[in-house]
Design a protein around this motif. Structure first.
Motif, PDB file in Angstrom:
ATOM      1  N   ASN A 126       6.909 -10.842  -3.181  1.00 31.54           N
ATOM      2  CA  ASN A 126       5.466 -10.805  -3.376  1.00 31.54           C
ATOM      3  C   ASN A 126       4.784  -9.486  -3.052  1.00 31.54           C
ATOM      4  OD1 ASN A 126       4.871 -13.647  -4.180  1.00 31.54           O
ATOM      5  ND2 ASN A 126       5.771 -14.110  -2.194  1.00 31.54           N
ATOM      6  N   PHE A 127       5.482  -8.533  -2.397  1.00 34.55           N
ATOM      7  CA  PHE A 127       4.808  -7.268  -2.126  1.00 34.55           C
ATOM      8  C   PHE A 127       4.425  -6.511  -3.401  1.00 34.55           C
ATOM      9  CE2 PHE A 127       8.906  -5.160  -2.747  1.00 34.55           C
ATOM     10  CZ  PHE A 127       8.536  -3.916  -3.241  1.00 34.55           C
ATOM     11  N   PRO A 128       5.153  -6.670  -4.547  1.00 36.96           N
ATOM     12  CA  PRO A 128       4.711  -5.978  -5.754  1.00 36.96           C
ATOM     13  C   PRO A 128       3.303  -6.356  -6.210  1.00 36.96           C
ATOM     14  CG  PRO A 128       6.981  -6.688  -6.007  1.00 36.96           C
ATOM     15  CD  PRO A 128       6.485  -7.310  -4.756  1.00 36.96           C
ATOM     16  N   LEU A 129       2.875  -7.595  -5.926  1.00 35.65           N
ATOM     17  CA  LEU A 129       1.520  -7.987  -6.301  1.00 35.65           C
ATOM     18  C   LEU A 129       0.493  -7.125  -5.573  1.00 35.65           C
ATOM     19  CD1 LEU A 129      -0.502  -9.894  -7.680  1.00 35.65           C
ATOM     20  CD2 LEU A 129      -0.271 -11.410  -5.694  1.00 35.65           C
ATOM     21  N   VAL A 130       0.678  -6.937  -4.275  1.00 41.17           N
ATOM     22  CA  VAL A 130      -0.219  -6.082  -3.500  1.00 41.17           C
ATOM     23  C   VAL A 130      -0.131  -4.641  -4.000  1.00 41.17           C
ATOM     24  CG1 VAL A 130      -0.790  -5.256  -1.193  1.00 41.17           C
ATOM     25  CG2 VAL A 130       0.021  -7.594  -1.508  1.00 41.17           C
ATOM     26  N   ALA A 131       1.077  -4.186  -4.287  1.00 43.94           N
ATOM     27  CA  ALA A 131       1.270  -2.810  -4.751  1.00 43.94           C
ATOM     28  C   ALA A 131       0.559  -2.574  -6.078  1.00 43.94           C
ATOM     29  CB  ALA A 131       2.762  -2.513  -4.884  1.00 43.94           C
ATOM     30  N   LEU A 132       0.639  -3.527  -6.984  1.00 40.29           N
ATOM     31  CA  LEU A 132      -0.014  -3.369  -8.285  1.00 40.29           C
ATOM     32  C   LEU A 132      -1.525  -3.355  -8.149  1.00 40.29           C
ATOM     33  CD1 LEU A 132       2.245  -5.687 -10.474  1.00 40.29           C
ATOM     34  CD2 LEU A 132       2.121  -3.198 -10.554  1.00 40.29           C
ATOM     35  N   ILE A 133      -2.070  -4.234  -7.303  1.00 38.40           N
ATOM     36  CA  ILE A 133      -3.523  -4.258  -7.098  1.00 38.40           C
ATOM     37  C   ILE A 133      -3.986  -2.950  -6.454  1.00 38.40           C
ATOM     38  CG2 ILE A 133      -5.375  -5.374  -5.795  1.00 38.40           C
ATOM     39  CD1 ILE A 133      -3.917  -8.015  -6.180  1.00 38.40           C
ATOM     40  N   ALA A 134      -3.253  -2.485  -5.446  1.00 39.27           N
ATOM     41  CA  ALA A 134      -3.615  -1.231  -4.788  1.00 39.27           C
ATOM     42  C   ALA A 134      -3.474  -0.043  -5.740  1.00 39.27           C
ATOM     43  CB  ALA A 134      -2.748  -1.018  -3.553  1.00 39.27           C
ATOM     44  N   VAL A 182       0.834  -1.203   0.000  1.00 37.50           N
ATOM     45  CA  VAL A 182       0.000   0.000   0.000  1.00 37.50           C
ATOM     46  C   VAL A 182       0.869   1.253   0.000  1.00 37.50           C
ATOM     47  CG1 VAL A 182      -1.666   1.336   1.346  1.00 37.50           C
ATOM     48  CG2 VAL A 182      -1.975  -1.122   1.082  1.00 37.50           C
ATOM     49  N   MET A 183       1.947   1.238   0.787  1.00 39.28           N
ATOM     50  CA  MET A 183       2.835   2.404   0.831  1.00 39.28           C
ATOM     51  C   MET A 183       3.470   2.662  -0.540  1.00 39.28           C
ATOM     52  SD  MET A 183       4.656   1.776   4.544  1.00 39.28           S
ATOM     53  CE  MET A 183       5.801   3.125   4.297  1.00 39.28           C
ATOM     54  N   VAL A 184       3.927   1.597  -1.190  1.00 38.90           N
ATOM     55  CA  VAL A 184       4.540   1.754  -2.511  1.00 38.90           C
ATOM     56  C   VAL A 184       3.499   2.218  -3.531  1.00 38.90           C
ATOM     57  CG1 VAL A 184       5.632   0.498  -4.418  1.00 38.90           C
ATOM     58  CG2 VAL A 184       6.378   0.087  -2.074  1.00 38.90           C
ATOM     59  N   ASN A 238       1.490   6.411  -7.078  1.00 35.77           N
ATOM     60  CA  ASN A 238       0.293   7.093  -7.575  1.00 35.77           C
ATOM     61  C   ASN A 238       0.500   8.598  -7.689  1.00 35.77           C
ATOM     62  OD1 ASN A 238      -2.506   6.886  -8.388  1.00 35.77           O
ATOM     63  ND2 ASN A 238      -3.023   7.921  -6.466  1.00 35.77           N
ATOM     64  N   GLU A 239       1.572   9.098  -7.060  1.00 31.85           N
ATOM     65  CA  GLU A 239       1.894  10.518  -7.154  1.00 31.85           C
ATOM     66  C   GLU A 239       2.619  10.804  -8.473  1.00 31.85           C
ATOM     67  OE1 GLU A 239       0.892  12.766  -4.982  1.00 31.85           O
ATOM     68  OE2 GLU A 239      -0.091  11.185  -3.793  1.00 31.85           O
ATOM     69  N   VAL A 240       2.606  12.053  -8.866  1.00 29.58           N
ATOM     70  CA  VAL A 240       3.255  12.469 -10.109  1.00 29.58           C
ATOM     71  C   VAL A 240       4.658  12.995  -9.790  1.00 29.58           C
ATOM     72  CG1 VAL A 240       3.149  14.002 -12.104  1.00 29.58           C
ATOM     73  CG2 VAL A 240       1.036  13.056 -11.142  1.00 29.58           C
TER      74      VAL A 240
END
Length: 294
Positions: free
Chosen positions: A170-178, A89-91, A96-98
């Motif tokens: 595996n944290f990238p999977l959560v990051a991509l979904i979020a 979520v943090m990533v 998500n910022e520009v």
């Protein structure tokens, strides 16, 4: 008549898939159930032995070693998935910022996820190496350690080190979904909240989190199911050691069935894992349905 023809056509089209599923999954499952009720051993000529009913299940549930493996698996799943959710979520919020280079970082986010688990495990074994590992070298140079230590050779740290390797992959999977969920949140909501005086934390708890909670719940359950079935990273990095400190349920099943050649008891342990996984899948379906009705 038209509806009947459509139904028949649909079943005809589904028949090859149903036959394949029954052949690939159904028959092995039936054989596993049968073997779990026997004392079958892998070294037996015909893989058959005396019928013992639920003896294997009773022995499994009363085994302190098996209960310890369940505890290791639960600890692994809770810690690794929890950390993955937080970092993911943090990533996602960051990406998500520009800012300049955001596209490159988004592309690089895929790299850990794209690595095969075996390659990832071998890489982290080298990082943790007690003689020339990069982690020891870094900590010694920073003055945080006086001497190199064996991270995977210490029962107190081995499982935590495996968790770190699993989280990195595996944290990238959560990051991509979020991140995908964040793309659907209207920017007008943040602008209106800012004008109303809402701070960063208020905007997160009242706008961001409710918007991504549904997709995150799916990621949470999927990752929990995968973490509970962990085997390959344990096999490559520690083989269940040292002193069984990283032995998980899936590794216990492998060891019982193929190392000790007790197919009957190994099958019963495997079915217990299947039942636990089925409960997790039921939770997954419940969350999906609940989110769909919301």
């Amino acid at each position: 008549m038209i509806s009947y023809r459509k139904t028949v056509t649909a079943w005809l089209l589904l028949t090859p898939m149903i036959v394949i599923i029954l052949g690939v999954s159904g028959y092995p499952l039936i054989k596993t159930v049968y073997y779990s009720l026997t004392g079958a051993k892998l070294i037996a000529p015909d893989l058959t032995d005396a019928w013992i009913g639920f003896g294997n299940y009773i022995r499994a549930l009363s085994s302190s070693n098996f209960r310890e493996a369940i505890w290791h698996t639960t600890y692994f799943a809770v810690i690794s998935v929890g950390v993955e959710m937080i970092i993911g979520v943090m990533v996602a919020l960051l990406l998500n910022e520009v800012f300049v280079g955001r596209t490159l970082l988004r592309a690089m986010l895929i790299l850990p996820l794209a690595l095969p688990t075996v390659v990832n495990a071998m890489m982290w074994r080298l990082i943790y190496n007690p003689d020339f590992g990069a982690l020891n070298a870094l900590l010694v140079q920073l003055g945080m350690l006086d001497a190199y230590r064996s991270w995977l050779g210490d029962p107190a740290t081995a499982l935590d080190m495996v968790i770190v390797a699993d989280v990195w992959k595996n944290f990238p999977l959560v990051a991509l979904i979020a991140l995908a969920a964040l793309q659907t949140v209207p920017k007008d909501l943040y602008e209106a909240a800012t004008l109303d005086g809402a701070g960063m934390w208020n905007r997160f708890w009242r706008i961001t989190l409710p918007a991504i909670l549904g997709p995150l719940s799916v990621a949470l359950v999927l990752r929990t199911i995968e973490a509970f079935k962990v085997f390959d990273i344990i096999y490559v990095m520690t083989r269940g050691g040292p002193a069984s400190s990283t032995k998980t349920v899936s590794f216990y099943v492998y060891q019982e069935a193929f190392a000790y050649m007790r197919v009957g008891s190994g099958a019963s342990y495997a079915l217990i894992v299947v039942l636990i996984s089925a409960c997790l899948i039921a939770g997954y379906m419940y969350l999906i349905r609940k989110h769909g009705e919301a």
